[in-house]
Design a protein around this motif. Sequence first.
Motif, short mmCIF file in Angstrom:
data_model
loop_
_atom_site.label_atom_id
_atom_site.label_comp_id
_atom_site.label_asym_id
_atom_site.label_seq_id
_atom_site.Cartn_x
_atom_site.Cartn_y
_atom_site.Cartn_z
N HIS A 80 -0.86 14.21 4.82
CA HIS A 80 -1.96 13.37 4.34
C HIS A 80 -2.97 14.26 3.62
CE1 HIS A 80 -3.77 14.82 8.17
NE2 HIS A 80 -4.85 14.89 7.41
N LEU A 81 -3.77 13.64 2.81
CA LEU A 81 -4.96 14.27 2.21
C LEU A 81 -5.83 13.17 1.64
CD1 LEU A 81 -3.80 13.89 -0.78
CD2 LEU A 81 -3.26 16.31 -0.71
N PRO A 82 -7.12 13.45 1.40
CA PRO A 82 -8.04 12.40 0.95
C PRO A 82 -7.73 11.92 -0.46
CG PRO A 82 -9.23 14.24 1.94
CD PRO A 82 -7.82 14.70 1.71
N ARG A 107 4.37 8.97 2.98
CA ARG A 107 3.08 8.43 3.44
C ARG A 107 2.29 7.74 2.34
NH1 ARG A 107 3.85 8.32 8.80
NH2 ARG A 107 4.25 10.38 9.70
N GLY A 108 2.68 7.93 1.09
CA GLY A 108 1.97 7.26 0.01
C GLY A 108 0.73 7.99 -0.48
N PHE A 109 0.57 9.27 -0.11
CA PHE A 109 -0.60 10.03 -0.54
C PHE A 109 -0.33 10.95 -1.73
CE2 PHE A 109 -2.02 9.28 3.91
CZ PHE A 109 -3.30 8.82 3.65
N PHE A 110 0.93 11.23 -2.05
CA PHE A 110 1.23 12.34 -2.94
C PHE A 110 1.76 11.92 -4.30
CE2 PHE A 110 1.44 13.99 1.37
CZ PHE A 110 0.56 15.06 1.26
N ASP A 111 1.38 12.71 -5.30
CA ASP A 111 1.90 12.55 -6.66
C ASP A 111 3.15 13.39 -6.88
OD1 ASP A 111 -0.40 10.98 -7.74
OD2 ASP A 111 -1.49 12.83 -7.29
N LEU A 112 3.22 14.53 -6.15
CA LEU A 112 4.28 15.51 -6.40
C LEU A 112 4.68 16.16 -5.08
CD1 LEU A 112 5.97 17.31 -8.37
CD2 LEU A 112 3.95 18.80 -8.53
N LEU A 333 -1.42 0.99 -1.86
CA LEU A 333 -2.84 0.97 -1.52
C LEU A 333 -3.15 1.76 -0.26
CD1 LEU A 333 -3.84 -2.73 -2.30
CD2 LEU A 333 -4.53 -0.65 -3.52
N ASN A 334 -2.29 1.65 0.76
CA ASN A 334 -2.40 2.54 1.91
C ASN A 334 -3.75 2.43 2.61
OD1 ASN A 334 -0.86 4.34 3.33
ND2 ASN A 334 -1.12 6.05 1.93
N LEU A 335 -4.30 1.25 2.69
CA LEU A 335 -5.69 1.09 3.13
C LEU A 335 -5.94 1.57 4.55
CD1 LEU A 335 -6.48 -2.41 1.56
CD2 LEU A 335 -7.16 -0.15 0.73
N TRP A 336 -5.03 1.29 5.47
CA TRP A 336 -5.26 1.67 6.86
C TRP A 336 -5.26 3.19 7.02
CZ3 TRP A 336 -7.60 0.68 10.97
CH2 TRP A 336 -7.24 1.21 12.20
N ARG A 337 -4.29 3.87 6.39
CA ARG A 337 -4.26 5.33 6.48
C ARG A 337 -5.48 5.95 5.80
NH1 ARG A 337 1.80 5.18 5.25
NH2 ARG A 337 2.78 5.35 7.29
N LYS A 338 -5.90 5.38 4.69
CA LYS A 338 -7.09 5.90 4.01
C LYS A 338 -8.33 5.73 4.88
CE LYS A 338 -5.42 5.13 -0.72
NZ LYS A 338 -5.54 4.30 -1.94
N LEU A 339 -8.43 4.59 5.56
CA LEU A 339 -9.57 4.35 6.45
C LEU A 339 -9.58 5.37 7.59
CD1 LEU A 339 -11.98 2.54 7.27
CD2 LEU A 339 -10.35 1.12 8.54
#
Length: 351
Positions: A80-82, A107-112, A333-339
């Motif tokens: 994960h990362l912000p 996890r839906g956080f990464f571009d690469l 969107l990944n809203l829960w993980r972002k929260l």
Amino acid sequence: MSNPPAPARSAAKHYLLYGSERYALAILRPLQVAIRARGDEAAWFFDGPGAEDLTADERLLTVQEVRHWKPLAVLTPGNHLPHFFPGAKVEVFHGFDAGKPRHIYIRGFFDLYCTTGPRDTAQFQALADKLGHFSVAETGWPKLDPFMREIAGPLPPVRQPPVILYHSTFSPSWSAAETLYEEVKRLSRDGRWRWIITFHPKMNPDTVAKFKALQNEHLRFAENDNILELFPQVDLMCSDTSSALNEFLLTGKPVVTYKNRRPGPQLIDIDDPAQFEPAIERALARPPELMTAIRDYANAIHPYRDGRSSERVLQAIDTFLAAGARNRRRKPLNLWRKLKLRRRIGYWGPA
């Protein structure tokens, strides 16, 4: 007539190194070296332990400082990362696939994703083709750069007496530490072999205390943050389903495992503590078929022996940015993980 002024150097590129555990230091510091060698700048952000171990020449940023500094890429070994940090989001992994399913969760956080070798590349590329919201580049693993340079050359002979590294993961369902405790205790007292014990940082403290209590002239408990530092000191590794055993196999030396989740010809895997001593004896004999299987496996997971994976990661980022820094689809969107991540960091400002 005066000479024309030299062209001004373009502004240094900024790269943020992001960690949630202390092990991020060993993984990301080779990248910091490569970034600085380019004349560019690296800084750090931690949302967990690790920041206290930065040195005087390493720069730690707050959330607001990161946003002002505007890194062109954020690199992390975690999952994960912000999303509200500037720059391309890049995962460089925290270990090899040891058979634990979470290793290939997206996890839906990464571009690469910068993968370690052909096995991981095939898995992640298949997911990239299906999902479309990230890219994959095979680079090798930055953590191994200093290690690969250190172990260059032929495999050294087994020491006399041989030195054994015992390492276990922390998960009770995967760890063999309690199961093999009595065998390690027995075998570490006769002086035939030397032992070094080290555990995952999240290992049960009671188990750690039991093994520390075994220390004697033939056994020591090591607390190195970077387990790679121990590999050149030993002839054999004993483990279970720890991802560290894959790193050890890159040395070309044998590994004995207990109920490994993904056994193969590259391992001597046992399912009974009574088999532990004979398995160690076989491993120290280095039978040819085992050594060939180890070499084949090492080439499949990390064929790079030049110690320049960090440079390949930076080149992969350059290529991604030059192509527009976009993937075929937008990330979820990944809203829960972002929260949850906002709560972890304590930042509620704009994205």
